[in-house]
Design an enzyme around this catalytic site. Structure first.
Site, mmCIF file in Angstrom:
data_model
loop_
_atom_site.group_PDB
_atom_site.id
_atom_site.type_symbol
_atom_site.label_atom_id
_atom_site.label_comp_id
_atom_site.label_asym_id
_atom_site.label_seq_id
_atom_site.Cartn_x
_atom_site.Cartn_y
_atom_site.Cartn_z
ATOM 1 N N SER A 14 0.814 -1.215 0.000
ATOM 2 C CA SER A 14 0.000 0.000 0.000
ATOM 3 C C SER A 14 0.851 1.270 0.000
ATOM 4 O O SER A 14 0.565 2.217 -0.740
ATOM 5 C CB SER A 14 -0.921 -0.001 1.223
ATOM 6 O OG SER A 14 -1.792 -1.116 1.186
ATOM 7 N N GLY A 15 1.891 1.316 0.828
ATOM 8 C CA GLY A 15 2.717 2.510 0.914
ATOM 9 C C GLY A 15 3.531 2.745 -0.337
ATOM 10 O O GLY A 15 3.603 3.868 -0.859
ATOM 11 N N THR A 42 0.955 -6.937 2.006
ATOM 12 C CA THR A 42 0.309 -7.645 3.113
ATOM 13 C C THR A 42 -1.173 -7.359 3.174
ATOM 14 O O THR A 42 -1.999 -8.273 3.298
ATOM 15 C CB THR A 42 0.978 -7.259 4.445
ATOM 16 O OG1 THR A 42 2.327 -7.731 4.439
ATOM 17 C CG2 THR A 42 0.237 -7.879 5.625
ATOM 18 N N CYS A 43 -1.553 -6.096 3.076
ATOM 19 C CA CYS A 43 -2.961 -5.741 3.273
ATOM 20 C C CYS A 43 -3.874 -6.446 2.288
ATOM 21 O O CYS A 43 -4.860 -7.062 2.665
ATOM 22 C CB CYS A 43 -3.134 -4.221 3.162
ATOM 23 S SG CYS A 43 -4.859 -3.708 3.338
ATOM 24 N N CYS A 48 -5.346 -7.325 5.709
ATOM 25 C CA CYS A 48 -6.623 -6.661 5.983
ATOM 26 C C CYS A 48 -7.786 -7.168 5.138
ATOM 27 O O CYS A 48 -8.856 -7.474 5.659
ATOM 28 C CB CYS A 48 -6.494 -5.148 5.742
ATOM 29 S SG CYS A 48 -4.952 -4.410 6.255
ATOM 30 N N LYS A 51 -8.680 -10.990 5.520
ATOM 31 C CA LYS A 51 -9.118 -11.138 6.914
ATOM 32 C C LYS A 51 -10.525 -10.590 7.095
ATOM 33 O O LYS A 51 -11.376 -11.232 7.722
ATOM 34 C CB LYS A 51 -8.152 -10.418 7.838
ATOM 35 C CG LYS A 51 -8.578 -10.401 9.304
ATOM 36 C CD LYS A 51 -7.819 -9.347 10.072
ATOM 37 C CE LYS A 51 -8.272 -7.938 9.667
ATOM 38 N NZ LYS A 51 -7.546 -6.876 10.404
ATOM 39 N N TYR A 178 -4.066 -7.752 18.074
ATOM 40 C CA TYR A 178 -5.314 -7.710 17.313
ATOM 41 C C TYR A 178 -5.387 -8.817 16.274
ATOM 42 O O TYR A 178 -6.472 -9.363 16.012
ATOM 43 C CB TYR A 178 -5.523 -6.325 16.692
ATOM 44 C CG TYR A 178 -4.601 -5.956 15.569
ATOM 45 C CD1 TYR A 178 -4.946 -6.218 14.250
ATOM 46 C CD2 TYR A 178 -3.400 -5.320 15.805
ATOM 47 C CE1 TYR A 178 -4.116 -5.873 13.207
ATOM 48 C CE2 TYR A 178 -2.549 -4.969 14.778
ATOM 49 C CZ TYR A 178 -2.908 -5.248 13.475
ATOM 50 O OH TYR A 178 -2.080 -4.911 12.446
ATOM 51 N N GLU A 182 -8.410 -11.388 16.461
ATOM 52 C CA GLU A 182 -9.329 -11.428 15.315
ATOM 53 C C GLU A 182 -9.467 -12.838 14.766
ATOM 54 O O GLU A 182 -10.585 -13.310 14.500
ATOM 55 C CB GLU A 182 -8.829 -10.480 14.228
ATOM 56 C CG GLU A 182 -9.028 -9.016 14.570
ATOM 57 C CD GLU A 182 -8.351 -8.075 13.598
ATOM 58 O OE1 GLU A 182 -8.728 -6.894 13.563
ATOM 59 O OE2 GLU A 182 -7.433 -8.516 12.859
ATOM 60 N N HIS A 435 -31.996 8.490 17.067
ATOM 61 C CA HIS A 435 -32.649 7.459 17.876
ATOM 62 C C HIS A 435 -33.560 6.598 17.013
ATOM 63 O O HIS A 435 -34.227 7.107 16.122
ATOM 64 C CB HIS A 435 -33.465 8.127 18.983
ATOM 65 C CG HIS A 435 -34.164 7.175 19.886
ATOM 66 N ND1 HIS A 435 -33.507 6.459 20.868
ATOM 67 C CD2 HIS A 435 -35.471 6.804 19.943
ATOM 68 C CE1 HIS A 435 -34.385 5.696 21.499
ATOM 69 N NE2 HIS A 435 -35.578 5.889 20.961
ATOM 70 N N GLU A 440 -26.017 6.810 19.530
ATOM 71 C CA GLU A 440 -26.576 7.961 20.233
ATOM 72 C C GLU A 440 -26.022 8.088 21.654
ATOM 73 O O GLU A 440 -26.012 9.180 22.233
ATOM 74 C CB GLU A 440 -28.103 7.886 20.271
ATOM 75 C CG GLU A 440 -28.677 6.778 21.129
ATOM 76 C CD GLU A 440 -30.204 6.777 21.096
ATOM 77 O OE1 GLU A 440 -30.808 7.766 21.574
ATOM 78 O OE2 GLU A 440 -30.791 5.793 20.584
#
Length: 452
Positions: A14-15, A42-43, A48, A51, A178, A182, A435, A440
């Site tokens: 990504s980068g 990786t993502c 990501c 997953k 995480y 996950e 609501h 809320e």
């Protein structure tokens, strides 16, 4: 000196892709990019995206059960893992193609091979070709770490979990971050009996203590066996599975052992060590606020720098680099207020300071609401939502927001905008509630739960 490229990017995640696209498409630079594996990093390929698709798949048993409570005559006939895996791989192929086309359309030259750095202005491909370049960007990401214990070769990591031939009946997840948490929830949702070992006192270290405790309790209520203060001493192959010998004295057998105990930067073996590039103690490439290394022509972004290992951060770092070097707009990416989500069941969304971190720096007020959400309450579930705001007693600014709830990742993105703009508790209070919704509660908590 005339160079073959203005920029050569090593790494197609990504980068790296964002930096290459902006430098070429908007900055007018001649850009080459080398990726030794699949485009997307990786993502897209092993993180990501697959997953999150597995998260979606794993949620359907509860959805179907709730549907019956709402009057629908539905039944689940079992999960077809091979069918899902085939569809998943097809989607990843599509996304990889989209990443590749984005680069091609921006004018980037792609080299589908490994690249290393020869000197501050030269790269060498595994094919033997060499290219000169004015700037080099390292965006090689990270790789799962498995400790050196007896039997480590019997374990898999998150890289391999998406390509299993069959789902196990019994799985051990080692780790408490995480990724580990996950996948514990994902496999449990897909019908696997899941045990999670973590050597620390509580899973999800680094997140707000109350929030992570809430997630851990919810996971255990769903049937996931979380064992904190526990680590694996060794793994042994048996006739019927894998025996895990643990520090708590137990020996248990599993069909699959997944290690999610951290990731190391992919920084070694690139030729950087002899050029003067500096490294941290975990192998991360050290850079300044503009992602520049100790060698002026070499930059690095993303997980390889060990700053904040999240895909959106790598993208923003890559964009800031391209703006700075090729668009004449010096840009520092601010790492101080980054929202994040943990896609456990229930999800955890977080932005800003935890209660513990905020209390260490100033006097605060803490606002907490816990309640059973309408949707699952009607279905007879015992699920509980947590909404939490950390407020500065002096300035009234909201310093942190932590949500444990269905779709907490979606909710925290919106809260992050307000907090990033410096919203006060009174700004939240003046906002009219929508609501009936879970969210809320963020604007109806009037009295602090505790101060200090």
């Amino acid at each position: 000196m005339t160079f073959d490229y203005d920029l050569f990017v090593i790494g197609g995640g990504s980068g790296g892709v964002r930096a290459a696209r902006i430098a070429s498409g908007e900055g007018g630079a001649r850009v080459g990019l080398a990726e030794e594996s699949r485009m997307g990093g990786t993502c897209v390929i092993r993180g990501c995206v697959p997953k999150k698709l597995m998260v979606f798949a794993s949620a359907f048993p509860e959805i179907i059960e709730d549907a019956r409570a709402y009057g629908w005559r539905v039944n689940a006939d079992g999960f077809d893992w091979p069918r899902f895996r085939t569809a998943l791989e097809r989607e990843l192929d599509r996304l990889e193609g989209a990443y590749r086309n984005t680069l091609i359309n921006a004018g980037v030259t792609i080299h589908d091979t490994r690249a290393t750095v020869v000197d501050p202005h030269t790269v060498r491909l595994a094919t033997g070709e060499t290219f000169t370049t004015k700037h080099i960007l390292i965006a090689t990401g990270g790789w799962p770490f498995v400790p050196d214990i007896p039997g480590r070769d019997l374990a898999i990591t998150s890289n391999e979990i998406f390509h299993l031939d069959t789902l196990p009946k019994r799985a051990l997840i080692v780790g408490g971050g995480y990724i580990a948490s996950e996948f514990a929830c994902i496999l449990h949702g897909l019908g696997v009996a899941v045990t999670q070992y973590y050597r620390g006192a509580q899973i999800l270290r680094g997140f707000d203590d109350e929030a992570r405790g809430h997630v851990a309790n919810a996971m255990q209520m769903r049937g996931i066996g979380i064992h904190c203060g526990t680590d694996v001493i060794r793994l042994e192959k048996t006739a019927t599975g894998i025996r895990a010998v643990a520090t708590d004295g137990t020996e248990r057998e599993f069909d699959l052992v997944l290690y999610a105990t951290g990731r190391n930067p992919n920084s070694r073996g690139l030729g950087l060590e002899d050029l003067g590039v500096k490294f941290g103690r975990h192998g991360q490439i050290l850079v300044d606020d503009y992602s520049q290394t100790a060698v002026p022509s070499i930059f690095a972004v993303g997980d390889v720098t060990g700053r904040v290992n999240l895909t959106p951060v790598a993208i923003r770092e890559g964009h800031a680099f391209a703006d700075t070097v090729f668009r004449g707009v010096p840009t520092k990416f601010d790492h101080s207020l980054i929202p994040s989500a943990v896609f456990t069941q229930p999800e955890l969304g977080s932005v800003g300071l935890s209660e513990e971190a905020a209390r260490a720096q100033e006097e605060i007020e803490v606002y907490v609401a816990t309640f059973r959400p309408m949707k699952t309450l009607f279905a007879g579930r015992q699920d509980r939502v947590l909404m939490k705001l950390i407020v500065s007693a002096a300035t009234r600014r909201v310093l942190g927001c932590h949500i444990v709830a269905p779709d907490a990742g979606e909710l925290i993105q919106l809260a992050a905008i307000a907090i990033g703009m410096g919203a006060t508790k009174e700004d939240f209070d003046r906002t009219v509630a929508v609501h009936p919704t879970i969210s809320e509660e963020l604007v109806t908590m009037r009295k602090p739960t505790r101060k200090g």
